[in-house]
Design an enzyme around this catalytic site. Structure first.
Site, mmCIF file in Angstrom:
data_model
loop_
_atom_site.group_PDB
_atom_site.id
_atom_site.type_symbol
_atom_site.label_atom_id
_atom_site.label_comp_id
_atom_site.label_asym_id
_atom_site.label_seq_id
_atom_site.Cartn_x
_atom_site.Cartn_y
_atom_site.Cartn_z
ATOM 1 N N LYS A 98 1.875 -3.725 6.749
ATOM 2 C CA LYS A 98 2.296 -3.670 5.338
ATOM 3 C C LYS A 98 3.823 -3.487 5.250
ATOM 4 C CE LYS A 98 -1.596 -4.442 3.456
ATOM 5 N NZ LYS A 98 -1.830 -5.758 2.846
ATOM 6 N N TYR A 108 -2.202 -1.404 11.136
ATOM 7 C CA TYR A 108 -2.442 -1.895 9.768
ATOM 8 C C TYR A 108 -1.279 -1.491 8.852
ATOM 9 C CZ TYR A 108 -3.782 -1.479 4.929
ATOM 10 O OH TYR A 108 -3.754 -1.530 3.562
ATOM 11 N N SER A 148 0.835 -1.202 0.000
ATOM 12 C CA SER A 148 0.000 0.000 0.000
ATOM 13 C C SER A 148 0.868 1.249 0.000
ATOM 14 C CB SER A 148 -0.871 -0.026 1.254
ATOM 15 O OG SER A 148 -1.416 1.235 1.494
#
Ligand code: UDP
Length: 337
Positions: free
Chosen positions: A154, A150, A125
């Protein structure tokens, strides 16, 4: 040629399965259905005429994942989408996010190595860039400390992949750094299925347009941007899905120059929240009731991609005009009422 797609009943996963099947790949989906539903397989079948094989598997379960790979030891490449993805929820439930997103990747990598799968594409991302000093961001823009668990998963998953690729030259990894995926398949057979109140702009906006919610809150009009609202690079989900097919082909044809590569997957163009609202109204003729409210905590001001590397090296480019993407999102909203 068998491709294992983890999280293949999810939003981006399902669109990618369609594109893979249309390119002639045999797809096996592994998903625990924690944030998706089995009916997605019907949508995929209606579009492609082909029902992908489905395996209900919790990838955080090492034994179940090992068994999955032993049933599919002829897998030639993996696309690993399966992950929890709600930024706000990750702040509330950090352990759940770390346990799920890290363990599932680790188990998939163990399986990949056991079966000598040569290629893996990972869903990363643009969150890894945070608020970059210079825009647009290139793949060499320094990553920044994540704002949420979160985002941190990544970064950590990218690092796990880098370390594993370093010691295993037969494993070829491409991490695709998505910007803001939006829209739906033009057939309106598959799309994003938000559970409860949507967090993301487009599903919220289409629900307001459909009269399900009263008004869209525009989070902030005091950013340092031309109209004061925040800017993102919104990428059509079908264009994004095609980037995965191209990445898989690059790995299977051995065209990758290193065994660990990153690509930005966006349009290269930034649009503000207010520009999106106007584009939606233009594209659909439907008015959106909105109100400016204070900034949302944790949001960055602006980000968009430099996509030169993906354009030139992958030979991939986003082509869907924003109005068409927003029309697809609207068609999907109407179909899913
Ligand atoms: N946004 C908004 N209202 C909403 C949801 C999102 O104004 O109800 C804004 C948000 O502040 C950001 C942009 O829309 O500037 C995209 O947000 P989204 O949550 O879709 O993706 P993010 O970039 O946060 O991953």
């Amino acid at each position: 040629m068998k491709i294992l797609v983890t999280g293949g009943t999810g939003y981006i996963g399902s669109h990618t399965v369609v594109e893979l099947q249309q390119e002639g790949f045999e797809v096996v989906i592994a998903d625990n259905l924690s944030n998706s539903n089995i009916g997605v397989l019907d949508g995929i079948e209606q579009i492609t005429g082909n029902r992908p094989l489905f395996e209900l598997v919790d990838l955080t379960d090492a034994t179940a994942t090992r068994d999955l790979f032993s049933r599919h030891d002829d897998t030639r490449a993996i696309i690993h989408f399966a992950a929890l993805k709600a930024v706000g929820e990750s702040v509330e439930k950090p352990l759940e996010y770390y346990a799920n997103n890290l363990n599932s990747l680790i188990n998939v990598l163990v399986g990949a190595r056991a079966c000598q799968v040569p290629g893996l594409v990972f869903s990363s991302s643009c969150t890894v860039y945070g608020q970059a000093e210079t825009l647009p961001v290139t793949e060499n823009t320094p990553r920044r400390a994540a704002e949420s668990p979160y985002g941190n998963t990544k970064m950590m998953c990218e690092d796990i992949l880098k370390d594993v690729a370093r010691v295993d030259p037969s494993l070829n990894v491409i991490a695709l750094r998505y910007f803001n995926p939006i829209g739906a398949h033009p057939s309106a057979r598959i799309g994003e299925l938000p559970v409860g109140v949507p967090n993301n702009l487009i599903p919220y906006l289409t629900q307001v347009a459909a009269g399900i919610r009263e008004e869209l809150r525009v989070f902030g009009d005091d950013y340092n941007t031309p109209d004061g609202s925040a800017i993102r690079d919104y990428i059509d989900v079908v264009d994004l899905a095609r980037a995965h097919v191209v990445a898989i082909q690059r790995l299977l044809e051995g065209k990758n120059t290193r065994n660990h590569e990153y690509f930005n997957i966006g349009t290269g163009r930034g649009l503000s929240v207010l520009e999106i609202i106007r584009a939606f109204e233009r594209a659909t003729g439907v008015k959106v009731n909105y109100r400016i409210v204070p900034r949302r905590p944790g949001d960055i001001e602006k980000v968009w991609a430099d996509t030169t590397l993906a354009n030139e090296t992958l030979g991939w480019k986003a082509t869907t005009p924003i109005e068409e993407t927003l029309r697809d999102a609207w068609r999907w909203q109407q179909a899913s009422r």
